[in-house]
Scaffold this motif. Sequence first.
Motif, mmCIF file in Angstrom:
data_model
loop_
_atom_site.group_PDB
_atom_site.id
_atom_site.type_symbol
_atom_site.label_atom_id
_atom_site.label_comp_id
_atom_site.label_asym_id
_atom_site.label_seq_id
_atom_site.Cartn_x
_atom_site.Cartn_y
_atom_site.Cartn_z
ATOM 1 N N LEU A 1 0.829 -1.206 0.000
ATOM 2 C CA LEU A 1 0.000 0.000 0.000
ATOM 3 C C LEU A 1 0.865 1.258 0.000
ATOM 4 O O LEU A 1 0.522 2.252 -0.648
ATOM 5 C CB LEU A 1 -0.937 0.000 1.203
ATOM 6 C CG LEU A 1 -2.040 -1.053 1.195
ATOM 7 C CD1 LEU A 1 -2.961 -0.855 2.391
ATOM 8 C CD2 LEU A 1 -2.844 -1.015 -0.093
ATOM 9 N N ALA A 2 1.973 1.211 0.723
ATOM 10 C CA ALA A 2 2.890 2.354 0.731
ATOM 11 C C ALA A 2 3.428 2.620 -0.670
ATOM 12 O O ALA A 2 3.594 3.779 -1.081
ATOM 13 C CB ALA A 2 4.031 2.108 1.704
ATOM 14 N N ALA A 3 3.683 1.556 -1.426
ATOM 15 C CA ALA A 3 4.149 1.721 -2.804
ATOM 16 C C ALA A 3 3.059 2.347 -3.669
ATOM 17 O O ALA A 3 3.346 3.206 -4.515
ATOM 18 C CB ALA A 3 4.574 0.368 -3.373
ATOM 19 N N HIS A 4 1.792 1.923 -3.469
ATOM 20 C CA HIS A 4 0.683 2.539 -4.199
ATOM 21 C C HIS A 4 0.576 4.020 -3.855
ATOM 22 O O HIS A 4 0.338 4.854 -4.740
ATOM 23 C CB HIS A 4 -0.627 1.832 -3.857
ATOM 24 C CG HIS A 4 -0.866 0.576 -4.629
ATOM 25 N ND1 HIS A 4 -1.211 0.577 -5.960
ATOM 26 C CD2 HIS A 4 -0.816 -0.726 -4.249
ATOM 27 C CE1 HIS A 4 -1.362 -0.669 -6.383
ATOM 28 N NE2 HIS A 4 -1.124 -1.483 -5.366
ATOM 29 N N VAL A 5 0.726 4.353 -2.580
ATOM 30 C CA VAL A 5 0.665 5.755 -2.156
ATOM 31 C C VAL A 5 1.748 6.561 -2.864
ATOM 32 O O VAL A 5 1.485 7.638 -3.417
ATOM 33 C CB VAL A 5 0.818 5.860 -0.625
ATOM 34 C CG1 VAL A 5 1.112 7.304 -0.213
ATOM 35 C CG2 VAL A 5 -0.445 5.373 0.071
ATOM 36 N N GLN A 6 2.963 6.056 -2.850
ATOM 37 C CA GLN A 6 4.066 6.786 -3.464
ATOM 38 C C GLN A 6 3.826 7.023 -4.952
ATOM 39 O O GLN A 6 4.018 8.134 -5.459
ATOM 40 C CB GLN A 6 5.373 6.014 -3.263
ATOM 41 C CG GLN A 6 6.603 6.748 -3.763
ATOM 42 C CD GLN A 6 7.883 5.982 -3.463
ATOM 43 O OE1 GLN A 6 7.873 4.774 -3.246
ATOM 44 N NE2 GLN A 6 8.997 6.687 -3.445
ATOM 45 N N LEU A 7 3.365 6.003 -5.649
ATOM 46 C CA LEU A 7 3.137 6.117 -7.086
ATOM 47 C C LEU A 7 1.983 7.050 -7.408
ATOM 48 O O LEU A 7 2.102 7.969 -8.234
ATOM 49 C CB LEU A 7 2.873 4.729 -7.668
ATOM 50 C CG LEU A 7 2.580 4.658 -9.173
ATOM 51 C CD1 LEU A 7 3.776 5.155 -9.968
ATOM 52 C CD2 LEU A 7 2.213 3.235 -9.574
ATOM 53 N N ASP A 8 0.828 6.836 -6.757
ATOM 54 C CA ASP A 8 -0.355 7.626 -7.094
ATOM 55 C C ASP A 8 -0.251 9.065 -6.612
ATOM 56 O O ASP A 8 -0.764 9.980 -7.272
ATOM 57 C CB ASP A 8 -1.612 6.958 -6.540
ATOM 58 C CG ASP A 8 -2.094 5.829 -7.440
ATOM 59 O OD1 ASP A 8 -1.351 5.460 -8.365
ATOM 60 O OD2 ASP A 8 -3.204 5.319 -7.224
ATOM 61 N N TYR A 9 0.413 9.304 -5.483
ATOM 62 C CA TYR A 9 0.577 10.681 -5.036
ATOM 63 C C TYR A 9 1.485 11.443 -5.993
ATOM 64 O O TYR A 9 1.267 12.631 -6.259
ATOM 65 C CB TYR A 9 1.113 10.721 -3.608
ATOM 66 C CG TYR A 9 0.028 10.620 -2.563
ATOM 67 C CD1 TYR A 9 -0.885 9.564 -2.585
ATOM 68 C CD2 TYR A 9 -0.104 11.568 -1.568
ATOM 69 C CE1 TYR A 9 -1.886 9.468 -1.638
ATOM 70 C CE2 TYR A 9 -1.107 11.480 -0.621
ATOM 71 C CZ TYR A 9 -1.998 10.432 -0.663
ATOM 72 O OH TYR A 9 -3.007 10.345 0.277
ATOM 73 N N ARG A 10 2.504 10.772 -6.518
ATOM 74 C CA ARG A 10 3.375 11.430 -7.499
ATOM 75 C C ARG A 10 2.576 11.793 -8.751
ATOM 76 O O ARG A 10 2.711 12.894 -9.295
ATOM 77 C CB ARG A 10 4.532 10.500 -7.860
ATOM 78 C CG ARG A 10 5.575 11.169 -8.771
ATOM 79 C CD ARG A 10 6.660 10.184 -9.188
ATOM 80 N NE ARG A 10 7.307 9.577 -8.042
ATOM 81 C CZ ARG A 10 7.401 8.261 -7.833
ATOM 82 N NH1 ARG A 10 6.865 7.410 -8.707
ATOM 83 N NH2 ARG A 10 8.017 7.802 -6.776
ATOM 84 N N ARG A 11 1.717 10.881 -9.199
ATOM 85 C CA ARG A 11 0.888 11.153 -10.378
ATOM 86 C C ARG A 11 -0.076 12.302 -10.123
ATOM 87 O O ARG A 11 -0.254 13.194 -10.969
ATOM 88 C CB ARG A 11 0.098 9.902 -10.757
ATOM 89 C CG ARG A 11 0.936 8.791 -11.366
ATOM 90 C CD ARG A 11 0.087 7.550 -11.557
ATOM 91 N NE ARG A 11 0.833 6.469 -12.189
ATOM 92 C CZ ARG A 11 0.413 5.223 -12.246
ATOM 93 N NH1 ARG A 11 -0.752 4.887 -11.697
ATOM 94 N NH2 ARG A 11 1.135 4.292 -12.847
ATOM 95 N N MET A 12 -0.713 12.289 -8.947
ATOM 96 C CA MET A 12 -1.683 13.340 -8.658
ATOM 97 C C MET A 12 -1.015 14.699 -8.520
ATOM 98 O O MET A 12 -1.559 15.720 -8.958
ATOM 99 C CB MET A 12 -2.463 12.994 -7.390
ATOM 100 C CG MET A 12 -3.467 11.867 -7.571
ATOM 101 S SD MET A 12 -4.768 12.246 -8.784
ATOM 102 C CE MET A 12 -5.671 13.527 -7.916
ATOM 103 N N ARG A 13 0.169 14.737 -7.915
ATOM 104 C CA ARG A 13 0.893 16.005 -7.827
ATOM 105 C C ARG A 13 1.154 16.570 -9.215
ATOM 106 O O ARG A 13 0.981 17.775 -9.456
ATOM 107 C CB ARG A 13 2.227 15.794 -7.097
ATOM 108 C CG ARG A 13 2.110 15.562 -5.609
ATOM 109 C CD ARG A 13 3.487 15.518 -4.965
ATOM 110 N NE ARG A 13 3.416 14.995 -3.614
ATOM 111 C CZ ARG A 13 3.853 13.792 -3.257
ATOM 112 N NH1 ARG A 13 4.403 12.991 -4.152
ATOM 113 N NH2 ARG A 13 3.752 13.388 -2.004
#
Length: 210
Positions: free
Chosen positions: A78-90
């Motif tokens: 889940l931490a990996a999903h957070v890192q990836l999707d937060y980068r995309r959303m930013r």
Amino acid sequence: MTTAAPAPAPAFELSSIAFFGRSLDEYTRFFALNPAALRGRSVLDVGGGPSSFSAEACRLRIDAVAVDPLYGCTPDALAAHVQLDYRRMRARMRANPGMFRLRSFPSLEAADRDRSAAARRFLDDYAAHFAHGRYYGAQLPHLPFFDGAFDLVLCAHLLFIYARQFDYAFHLAACRELLRVAREEVRIHPVCGADGRPYAELTRLRRDLA
């Protein structure tokens, strides 16, 4: 009389469901919640992602539970999903600043810091309480709960934001499922698409649900 055609909405494409979350403070504002009045009551957060609502609500003695298709993954996954999707959303937010009205934050950077902190709180709480039934792996339109299991059901930044991915039949089935598991009330936010326009089938949906 002739009128000019409306200007096209700014492009802001959401090609997949983002694993992106918010804090209890943001939930309180856009759902018009009174946390003190919810103490001792049961609340379900549908499509919770890495929101810290349930973690913070439970500390206030609200009986909060969250559901998301990715729950059941390991905390590291889940931490990996957070890192990836937060980068995309930013990247999307900075490329389309006109699509976001920051009513609660002075800047996109401040909003990003707040939501990143919410994700960290979620990850800590998920690691500690997934085994205790605070987080369920499931998705609309089928939720693993009895009829009327929760006093209040919340669904944030999921249904109509992704109107291009979900057809009308899905929206109707999803809303019926939210109503099924709610004892008193369902609150959905927002009721517009990613282009900021109200969901085109909202009138029809209200009629069919009624």
